[in-house]
Enzyme design. Structure first.
Site, short mmCIF file in Angstrom:
data_model
loop_
_atom_site.label_atom_id
_atom_site.label_comp_id
_atom_site.label_asym_id
_atom_site.label_seq_id
_atom_site.Cartn_x
_atom_site.Cartn_y
_atom_site.Cartn_z
N ARG A 191 -55.42 50.71 -59.30
CA ARG A 191 -56.63 49.88 -59.18
C ARG A 191 -57.91 50.68 -59.39
O ARG A 191 -58.91 50.14 -59.86
CB ARG A 191 -56.65 49.19 -57.80
N LYS A 222 -47.04 39.55 -47.57
CA LYS A 222 -48.11 38.63 -47.18
C LYS A 222 -47.55 37.20 -47.20
O LYS A 222 -47.95 36.35 -48.00
CB LYS A 222 -49.30 38.78 -48.14
N GLY A 242 -51.22 44.73 -55.94
CA GLY A 242 -51.40 46.16 -55.71
C GLY A 242 -50.07 46.88 -55.53
O GLY A 242 -49.80 47.90 -56.19
N GLY A 277 -52.20 38.02 -55.01
CA GLY A 277 -52.58 36.71 -54.50
C GLY A 277 -53.56 36.01 -55.43
O GLY A 277 -53.47 34.80 -55.66
N1 LIG Z 1 -38.12 42.60 -46.48
C1 LIG Z 1 -39.32 43.13 -46.27
N2 LIG Z 1 -39.76 43.34 -45.01
C2 LIG Z 1 -40.98 43.89 -44.80
N3 LIG Z 1 -41.83 44.26 -45.77
C3 LIG Z 1 -41.43 44.06 -47.03
C4 LIG Z 1 -40.18 43.49 -47.35
N4 LIG Z 1 -40.08 43.43 -48.70
C5 LIG Z 1 -41.21 43.95 -49.20
N5 LIG Z 1 -42.04 44.34 -48.22
C6 LIG Z 1 -43.34 45.01 -48.34
O1 LIG Z 1 -44.26 44.18 -49.00
C7 LIG Z 1 -45.36 45.00 -49.36
C8 LIG Z 1 -46.11 44.38 -50.51
O2 LIG Z 1 -46.44 43.04 -50.22
P1 LIG Z 1 -47.67 42.28 -50.89
O3 LIG Z 1 -48.95 42.88 -50.41
O4 LIG Z 1 -47.45 40.84 -50.62
O5 LIG Z 1 -47.49 42.62 -52.45
P2 LIG Z 1 -48.58 42.88 -53.57
O6 LIG Z 1 -49.53 43.96 -53.06
O7 LIG Z 1 -47.84 43.32 -54.78
O8 LIG Z 1 -49.30 41.58 -53.75
C9 LIG Z 1 -44.77 46.35 -49.69
O9 LIG Z 1 -45.50 47.34 -49.01
C10 LIG Z 1 -43.31 46.26 -49.19
O10 LIG Z 1 -42.92 47.38 -48.42
O1 LIG Z 2 -54.22 43.83 -52.21
C1 LIG Z 2 -54.75 42.76 -52.51
O2 LIG Z 2 -54.06 41.65 -52.84
P1 LIG Z 2 -52.50 41.57 -53.26
O3 LIG Z 2 -51.66 42.22 -52.17
O4 LIG Z 2 -52.24 40.10 -53.35
O5 LIG Z 2 -52.35 42.28 -54.56
C2 LIG Z 2 -56.25 42.60 -52.60
O6 LIG Z 2 -56.91 43.83 -52.42
C3 LIG Z 2 -56.71 41.57 -51.57
O7 LIG Z 2 -56.46 42.03 -50.28
P2 LIG Z 2 -56.31 40.96 -49.08
O8 LIG Z 2 -55.03 40.18 -49.33
O9 LIG Z 2 -56.24 41.79 -47.82
O10 LIG Z 2 -57.51 40.05 -49.12
#
Ligand SMILES: Nc1ncnc2c1ncn2[C@@H]1O[C@H](COP(=O)(O)OP(=O)(O)O)[C@@H](O)[C@H]1O
Ligand SMILES: O=C(OP(=O)(O)O)[C@H](O)COP(=O)(O)O
Length: 405
Positions: free
Chosen positions: A41, A209, A362, A386
């Site tokens: 990023r 998330k 991310g 998201g």
């Molecule tokens: N089964 C699980 N239990 C807890 N955490 C998990 C699980 N599967 C994935 N994760 C965690 O989810 C995190 C990423 O989630 P998220 O922020 O939603 O993705 P992104 O940043 O790609 O949008 C990673 O740090 C990973 O360790």
């Molecule tokens: O990591 C982010 O989003 P992402 O996990 O959906 O890729 C952005 O920086 C937004 O962070 P936020 O979901 O805490 O508002």
């Protein structure tokens, strides 16, 4: 971008030399202590910042890191980020010790043309994420004050444009505003996923998330042919199917929503048939593969199992369009990385076969790089997770909408 959104080129055409430009970037990178484990990023944010600095603007970058609780917390300091940004720009990037306090103001007044500074994690100020628009506006006004008389705002944090937050949304109402190069580029690629999408269209969801993203499924399920669900997200669905999920990540208040989604879109939604469970959340946890119907009490699912990977890979192999957000497991721990790697390889295979693929988020983008997968195996790697999902579901994104004027 829609034609009604002014871009960086429009700002440059007005002349930026000597003006202070506030740039909102998404520099929310994964950290191990104070070590950045994936700088994707930051690298994606450099071109806009560099363009402005090279054009003689005084640049103030605002960004968040993680989800601190509206108060300063050294664990979420942007220190490592400012240092890395400086290294990438080849110039010193000073970091104010506060967001809009005396230090930020003094440093902003001391900037000379081409200088780049950051203010501390904007989420250290509780007004950033406040639901009260008047509170957010107060913070936005204080940010605008840092820019002096002829300020401008560049929105370049694509990963946060789905957030109605002071530094993303409210500040744009108070300054001449422009979409940065990254935001414009991301929107251009994602737009390809919303019109004349080649079928079958598969969306792969995972990550942690859960509450943020379950809502997205409601809007996406009718639009896609396949919805593959892994990661922490899967366990609320498994629970909705009446299964016991041990101490896995579970969003209890969403079980009913997941039940309803499964009733209506059961033919589209694919859940993992097996999972890798752990006795604790740690790299050295004891791990074993179990069918999803037999998750033992006290154990937590930290990855999808090998049979799930095989079945998911088979459906993804058919897809002509794939969007993936959210790792299938806790890929940061080697023992729980196989599911994410397997799904990524399946998407790379589909891409080789002619599918258009986008991975966003991310941690998802970080997973591609840290697991040694080829970045060019995907059609596009997006900085937004998201944000991309909400764009694909057709929702109005506040941080984009506010630029349309
Ligand atoms: N089964 C699980 N239990 C807890 N955490 C998990 C699980 N599967 C994935 N994760 C965690 O989810 C995190 C990423 O989630 P998220 O922020 O939603 O993705 P992104 O940043 O790609 O949008 C990673 O740090 C990973 O360790
Ligand atoms: O990591 C982010 O989003 P992402 O996990 O959906 O890729 C952005 O920086 C937004 O962070 P936020 O979901 O805490 O508002």
């Amino acid at each position: 971008m829609t034609t009604s959104v002014p871009t960086l080129a429009d700002l440059l055409a007005t002349g930026v030399e000597g003006r202070t430009v506030l740039v909102r970037s998404d520099l929310n990178v994964p950290l191990d202590g104070s070590t950045i484990t994936d700088a994707g990023r930051i690298l994606a944010s450099v071109p806009t910042i560099k363009t402005l600095s090279d054009a003689g603007a005084k640049v103030i970058v605002t960004a968040h890191l993680g989800r601190p609780k509206g108060a300063p917390d050294p664990a979420f300091s942007l220190g490592p980020v400012a240092e890395r940004l400086g290294a990438e720009l080849g110039r010193n990037v000073q970091l104010a010790t506060d967001v809009v306090g005396g230090d930020a103001l003094a440093r902003s007044e001391g900037l000379t043309d081409g200088d780049v500074m950051m203010v501390e994690n904007v989420r250290f100020d509780p007004r950033e994420t406040s639901k009260d628009a008047a509170e957010r506006e107060k913070l936005a006004k204080a940010l605008v004050e840092l820019t002096g008389d002829e300020g401008a705002f560049v929105s370049d944090g694509f990963g946060v444009v789905h957030r109605e937050q002071a530094s993303v949304y409210d500040v744009a109402k108070l300054l001449p505003h422009y979409a940065g190069g990254l935001v414009a580029a991301e929107v251009e690629v994602l737009a390809k996923l919303t019109t004349d999408t080649a079928r079958p269209y598969a969306v792969v969801l995972g990550g942690s998330k859960v509450s943020d993203k379950i809502g997205v499924i409601e809007a996406l399920a009718p639009k896609v042919d396949t919805l593959v669900i892994g990661g922490g997200m899967a366990f609320t669905f498994l629970a909705a199917n009446g299964l016991s999920v041990g101490s896995s990540l579970l969003q209890e208040d969403q079980i009913e929503t997941c039940k309803s989604l499964l009733e209506r879109f059961g033919d589209v939604i694919h859940l993992p048939i097996d999972v890798v469970v752990a006795d604790k959340f740690a790299a050295d946890a004891e791990a074993k593969v179990v069918p999803s119907t037999e998750i033992p009490d006290g154990w937590m699912g930290l990855d999808i199992g090998p049979e799930a990977v095989k079945r998911f890979a088979a459906v993804l192999g058919e897809a002509k369009t794939v969007f993936w957000n959210g790792p299938a497991g806790v890929f940061e721990f080697e023992k729980f990385a196989a599911g994410t790697k397997g799904l990524a390889e399946a998407i790379i295979g589909a891409t080789k076969g002619g599918a258009f693929s986008v991975v966003g988020g991310g941690d998802s983008a970080a997973a591609v790089r840290t697991l040694g997968l080829p970045e060019d195996g995907f059609s596009h790697i997006s900085t937004g997770g998201g944000a991309s999902l909400e764009y694909l579901e057709g929702k109005e994104l506040p941080g984009l909408k506010v630029l349309e004027s």
